[in-house]
Design a protein around this motif. Structure first.
Motif, short mmCIF file in Angstrom:
data_model
loop_
_atom_site.label_atom_id
_atom_site.label_comp_id
_atom_site.label_asym_id
_atom_site.label_seq_id
_atom_site.Cartn_x
_atom_site.Cartn_y
_atom_site.Cartn_z
N UNK A 129 0.73 -1.06 0.10
CA UNK A 129 0.06 -0.01 0.13
C UNK A 129 0.99 1.36 0.00
N UNK A 130 1.88 1.07 0.39
CA UNK A 130 2.85 2.35 0.66
C UNK A 130 3.15 2.57 -0.80
N UNK A 131 3.22 1.82 -1.70
CA UNK A 131 3.71 2.16 -3.14
C UNK A 131 2.76 3.24 -3.55
N UNK A 132 1.46 3.29 -3.37
CA UNK A 132 0.43 4.23 -4.02
C UNK A 132 0.65 5.50 -3.04
N UNK A 133 1.23 5.35 -1.96
CA UNK A 133 1.48 6.82 -1.05
C UNK A 133 2.33 7.62 -1.38
N UNK A 134 3.35 6.84 -1.96
CA UNK A 134 4.66 7.67 -2.10
C UNK A 134 4.70 8.88 -3.16
N UNK A 135 5.55 9.84 -3.23
CA UNK A 135 5.54 10.79 -4.28
C UNK A 135 6.79 10.82 -4.74
N UNK A 136 6.71 10.71 -6.22
CA UNK A 136 5.59 10.17 -6.93
C UNK A 136 5.13 8.98 -6.77
N UNK A 137 3.98 8.44 -7.07
CA UNK A 137 3.45 6.94 -6.68
C UNK A 137 4.62 5.97 -7.51
N UNK A 138 4.81 4.88 -6.76
CA UNK A 138 6.00 3.97 -7.18
C UNK A 138 5.29 3.09 -8.22
N UNK A 139 6.22 2.76 -9.17
CA UNK A 139 5.90 1.78 -10.14
C UNK A 139 6.89 0.54 -9.39
N UNK A 140 6.01 -0.50 -9.53
CA UNK A 140 6.66 -1.89 -8.76
C UNK A 140 6.08 -3.29 -9.34
N UNK A 141 6.90 -4.06 -8.90
CA UNK A 141 6.50 -5.45 -9.34
C UNK A 141 5.58 -6.06 -8.18
N UNK A 142 4.32 -6.60 -8.68
CA UNK A 142 3.54 -7.00 -7.40
C UNK A 142 3.58 -8.25 -6.95
N UNK A 143 3.68 -8.61 -5.76
CA UNK A 143 3.49 -10.03 -5.56
C UNK A 143 2.19 -9.98 -4.61
N UNK A 144 1.41 -10.90 -4.95
CA UNK A 144 -0.09 -10.96 -4.56
C UNK A 144 -0.11 -11.35 -3.22
N UNK A 145 0.33 -10.47 -2.15
CA UNK A 145 0.64 -10.97 -0.83
C UNK A 145 -0.41 -11.65 -0.32
N UNK A 146 -1.63 -10.89 -0.18
CA UNK A 146 -2.83 -11.22 0.73
C UNK A 146 -3.34 -12.57 -0.29
N UNK A 147 -3.32 -12.70 -1.45
CA UNK A 147 -3.66 -14.10 -1.87
C UNK A 147 -2.78 -15.08 -1.44
#
Length: 335
Positions: free
Chosen positions: A279-297
């Motif tokens: 969730x931190x990735x969306x909150x950064x300035x600028x929002x962070x491009x990243x590789x998703x691990x589906x952690x909750x799943x």
């Protein structure tokens, strides 16, 4: 007033054995009988005694989660997924914050043994010999999450870190970058450290880009401070890089903060891609491009695997989960 199973049976006009079967989903009764028993339970506010039920079915309806750091977002997402499934199955979870400390981990395993838990989910650490032996002595199933064991043949749920790192670096290459640095976690970490370095290197080689060891700096861990302290190190060694792959989102946010202090604009002067999609990735300035691990799943999948093993006694196959690029605003395309 505290009601007993005997009171429920009397109110529903059935035997105590029938109430017990309904509570334990054992079958042998009609839908109408089940409705009568559940109605009586609700009306009386009856709470089944977990210990008594455990004596009947030899289960405590409790699992243990061993995790290095409960407070970070990575752990929170996995734990949330595990707890979702545990709740749906009428079980509870004991979360143990080990701090990657061997003595603390062993103490928690002793506590879990005393609690007679039904199974263990072991998260994001190397399964040491003493941990494995302690869990084996309990004679309960175990599922690994975001880690795997080469020594012990145990089921695991994780992303292929090498391939996910490859995907991240190739994304930067497709955006026109050729001089790409990396801030890795601990390079001696065989679970999430070295595989991500390997994926970084393989992406460069596959695209005919030479690997320059000066472009790689290794941190002690995967936290904010690791990224904050190591971006200046990387830029000192490789001032000509145009992009950097950072081996976790927390590290990437740290690197972005260091860049701000150095007067480096992201992504105008330097592109950054992270790893995890916290969730931190969306909150950064600028929002962070990243590789998703589906952690909750991943947490949900591991919990379902564990409960299947508890119920059937069968070994479950490991699961490699999908990863994908989440595009936001920290990577600039070069002409």
């Amino acid at each position: 007033m505290t009601y007993t199973i005997k009171d429920v049976a009397k109110k529903a006009n059935v035997s105590i054995a029938t109430v017990s079967r309904v509570l334990n989903n054992q079958g042998g009764y009609s839908p109408k009988t089940k409705e009568k028993v559940l109605s009586a339970i609700k009306e009386l506010g009856y709470q089944p005694n977990a210990l008594a039920r455990g004596l009947i079915n030899k289960r405590t309806e409790t699992i243990g989660i061993l995790i290095p750091k409960v407070s970070n977002m990575f752990a929170a997402k996995i734990v949330h997924g595990v707890e979702n499934v545990a709740h749906q199955r009428g079980s509870s979870a004991i979360v143990c914050n080990t701090d990657s400390n061997g003595e603390k981990t062993m103490k928690y395993l002793q506590v879990l043994h005393e609690k007679r838990i039904d199974g263990v989910i072991f998260v994001s650490e190397i399964l040491k010999k003493e941990y494995y032996e302690a869990i084996s002595s309990m004679n309960i199933p175990i599922v690994l999450v975001s880690t795997e064991s080469y020594r012990y043949q145990l089921p695991y749920v994780k992303v292929d870190d090498r391939r996910a790192a490859y995907t991240a670096v190739e994304y930067l290459i497709n955006k026109g970058h050729r001089k790409i640095g990396m801030i890795s976690g601990n390079k001696y970490d065989l679970i999430a450290g070295q595989p991500r370095i390997d994926g970084y290197k393989e992406a460069l080689v596959s695209n005919n880009i030479p690997v320059n060891e000066k472009y790689i700096v290794s941190a002690k861990g995967f936290g904010f401070k690791d990224g904050f302290e190591n971006l200046p190190r990387l830029l000192h060694a490789a001032p000509d890089i145009t992009a950097v792959f950072v081996a976790s989102d927390e590290m990437a946010i740290g690197a972005i903060s260091a860049a701000y202090n150095m007067g480096i604009k992201i992504p105008d002067n330097l592109s950054v891609i992270g790893y995890d999609n916290l969730p931190l990735a969306e909150m950064s300035i600028p929002p962070l491009t990243t590789v998703e691990q589906p952690l909750e799943q991943m947490g949900e999948t591991a919990a379902n695997m564990l409960f299947t093993m508890i119920e059937t006694g069968e070994t479950i196959e490991s699961r490699i989960m999908p990863h994908k690029i989440i595009e936001r605003a920290t990577v600039k395309a070069l002409n």
